[in-house]
Design an enzyme around this catalytic site. Structure first.
Site, PDB file in Angstrom:
ATOM      1  CG  HIS A 168     -20.850  -0.415  23.537  1.00 42.95           C
ATOM      2  ND1 HIS A 168     -19.093   0.025  23.994  1.00 42.95           N
ATOM      3  CD2 HIS A 168     -20.251  -0.306  22.528  1.00 42.95           C
ATOM      4  CE1 HIS A 168     -18.417  -0.108  23.109  1.00 42.95           C
ATOM      5  NE2 HIS A 168     -19.253   0.062  21.640  1.00 42.95           N
ATOM      6  CG  HIS A 179     -21.136   0.579  17.096  1.00 42.87           C
ATOM      7  ND1 HIS A 179     -20.115   1.733  16.737  1.00 42.87           N
ATOM      8  CD2 HIS A 179     -20.549  -0.241  18.104  1.00 42.87           C
ATOM      9  CE1 HIS A 179     -18.922   0.649  17.840  1.00 42.87           C
ATOM     10  NE2 HIS A 179     -19.378   0.258  18.847  1.00 42.87           N
ATOM     11  CE  LYS A 215     -15.172   2.920  22.761  1.00 40.32           C
ATOM     12  NZ  LYS A 215     -15.920   2.027  22.411  1.00 40.32           N
ATOM     13  CG  HIS A 217     -11.392  -0.287  21.528  1.00 37.64           C
ATOM     14  ND1 HIS A 217     -12.767  -1.221  20.626  1.00 37.64           N
ATOM     15  CD2 HIS A 217     -10.328  -1.400  21.025  1.00 37.64           C
ATOM     16  CE1 HIS A 217     -12.095  -2.333  20.403  1.00 37.64           C
ATOM     17  NE2 HIS A 217     -11.428  -2.185  20.499  1.00 37.64           N
ATOM     18  CG  HIS A 262     -15.701  -3.662  23.947  1.00 40.67           C
ATOM     19  ND1 HIS A 262     -14.693  -3.831  24.020  1.00 40.67           N
ATOM     20  CD2 HIS A 262     -16.530  -2.940  22.955  1.00 40.67           C
ATOM     21  CE1 HIS A 262     -14.348  -2.790  23.188  1.00 40.67           C
ATOM     22  NE2 HIS A 262     -15.289  -2.514  22.385  1.00 40.67           N
ATOM     23  CG  ASP A 321     -19.365  -3.012  20.225  1.00 36.44           C
ATOM     24  OD1 ASP A 321     -19.557  -2.466  20.091  1.00 36.44           O
ATOM     25  OD2 ASP A 321     -18.183  -3.795  20.524  1.00 36.44           O
TER      26      ASP A 321
HETATM   27  O1  DOR Z   1     -16.373  -5.576  16.564  1.00 37.29           O
HETATM   28  C1  DOR Z   1     -17.189  -3.923  16.269  1.00 37.29           C
HETATM   29  N1  DOR Z   1     -17.584  -3.185  15.413  1.00 37.29           N
HETATM   30  N2  DOR Z   1     -15.565  -3.806  17.065  1.00 37.29           N
HETATM   31  C2  DOR Z   1     -15.569  -2.439  17.472  1.00 37.29           C
HETATM   32  O2  DOR Z   1     -15.101  -1.796  18.365  1.00 37.29           O
HETATM   33  C3  DOR Z   1     -16.738  -1.785  16.853  1.00 37.29           C
HETATM   34  C4  DOR Z   1     -17.652  -2.034  15.722  1.00 37.29           C
HETATM   35  C5  DOR Z   1     -17.934  -1.298  14.968  1.00 37.29           C
HETATM   36  O3  DOR Z   1     -18.129  -0.156  14.706  1.00 37.29           O
HETATM   37  O4  DOR Z   1     -18.466  -1.750  14.222  1.00 37.29           O
HETATM   38 ZN    ZN Z   2     -18.164  -0.830  20.027  1.00 40.18          ZN
END
Ligand code: DOR
Ligand code: ZN
Length: 346
Positions: free
Chosen positions: A14, A16, A100, A137, A175, A248
């Site tokens: 997971h 980003h 997702k 999520h 998470h 995450d």
């Molecule tokens: O803290 C987070 N940031 N939780 C999420 O689910 C998305 C992520 C983000 O894309 O910044």
């Molecule tokens: Zn995330």
């Protein structure tokens, strides 16, 4: 006391990676530590189709130095208008590994998420049929539900029903931040697993709120009480195949976090393995680290374990106060601390 630890090369289930200059500025951190990563689709606009996931995958590969051994595993962002046939095609063509589910407005760039989970049945049925993993999520967005209760309420109102209705659907409860989440995953069948982030193993909600508001400890789901953090530590060190590594890592510009309305997300990619290793060491469970980081995830996703190994050595790196991510200043998790394990180069 072990001075080094060699394990199969791990994966991040997971992450980003963002897009554009930020992508180019952060992807190499993940590729240095992990062989593969499940890449989140919450770009603006989101990655909602097989075609857009294919394009995004190409941009990720282009953002890394030629020949980098890193495989992005792509996800599609579910909306109220997702075409089940497109998801099945994406899986069959080897583009999509998962889809997702963001409840609409649960977190960053989730406005286009699913507004009524009860109406997702056709999509979930097609995913079950196609063998496409569902990443969730797990937080409700109802205004009357306290932010600290949103995960537990999501289990009651949605997750339990989804898992019951689609017994063949592989579901990753992402998470996990609560004892209730751990218990749900443990009590469910082999088709349900959970990922756990480094920050939720290190921080409870005091870290965010005591002595001043600390925006760099803020992410969603928010860190909970200490008893929940301890439940997460027990889960990751249990040796169970039901919990695996998902950072995450979610970079935001420093200025966007240190703001009157700060963004949710912790950028942990640069020292993610070091951060997790510290936890396993503190719990006297370094012998279980490989299971969590390198073995349980591939087994759940039905993918081979990576060839090759990485080595962690005792004696940690000093984490910088800030890093540059493609021209944007970001603050990494553990900024200013010295960690107790480091990733050996090469
Ligand atoms: O803290 C987070 N940031 N939780 C999420 O689910 C998305 C992520 C983000 O894309 O910044
Ligand atoms: Zn995330």
């Amino acid at each position: 006391m072990a001075e080094s630890l060699t394990i199969r090369r791990p994966d991040d289930w997971h992450v980003h990676l963002r897009d554009g200059a930020m992508l180019a500025g952060v992807a190499h951190y993940t590729a240095r530590q992990f062989a593969r990563a499940i890449v989140m689709p919450n770009l603006s606009p989101p990655v909602t189709t097989t075609a857009s996931a294919r394009d995004y995958r190409a941009r990720i590969v282009d953002a890394l130095p030629a020949g980098t051994a890193f495989e992005p595993l792509m996800t599609a962002y579910l909306t109220d208008h997702t075409d089940p046939a497109d998801l099945a095609r994406g899986k069959a063509e080897g583009v999509l590994t998962a889809a997702k589910l963001y409840p609409a407005n649960a977190t960053t760039n989730s406005a286009a998420g699913v507004s009524d989970i009860a109406r997702l049945d056709r999509v979930l049925g097609a995913m079950e049929e196609a063998g496409l993993v569902l990443c969730v999520h797990g937080e409700v967005t109802d205004a009357d539900v306290d932010v600290f209760d949103r995960e537990a309420v999501f289990i009651e109102r949605h997750l339990a029903r989804m898992v019951e209705r689609f017994p063949g659907l592989k579901v990753v409860f992402e998470h996990v931040t609560t004892a209730e989440g751990v218990a749900f995953v443990e009590g469910a069948g082999a088709n349900v697993a959970g990922t756990i982030t480094p920050q939720h193993l290190h921080l409870n909600r005091n870290a965010m709120l005591v002595g001043g508001i600390r925006p760099h400890a803020y992410c969603l789901p928010v860190a909970k009480r200490e008893r929940h953090r301890l439940a997460l530590r027990r889960a990751v060190t249990s040796g169970s195949g039901k919990f695996f590594l998902g950072t995450d890592s979610a970079p935001h510009a420093r200025a966007d976090k240190e703001s009157a309305c700060g963004c949710a997300g912790i950028f942990n990619a640069p020292f993610a393995l070091e951060s997790y290793a510290a936890v396993f060491d503190q719990e006297n469970a370094l012998d279980r680290f490989e299971q969590f980081a390198s073995l349980a995830g591939p087994a759940f996703y039905g993918l081979p374990v990576n060839e090759g190994t990485i080595t962690l050595e005792r004696g940690g790196p000093a984490v910088p106060d800030t890093l540059d991510a493609g021209g944007t200043t970001v603050v990494p998790f553990h900024a200013g601390e010295t960690l107790t394990w480091r990733l050996a180069s090469g």
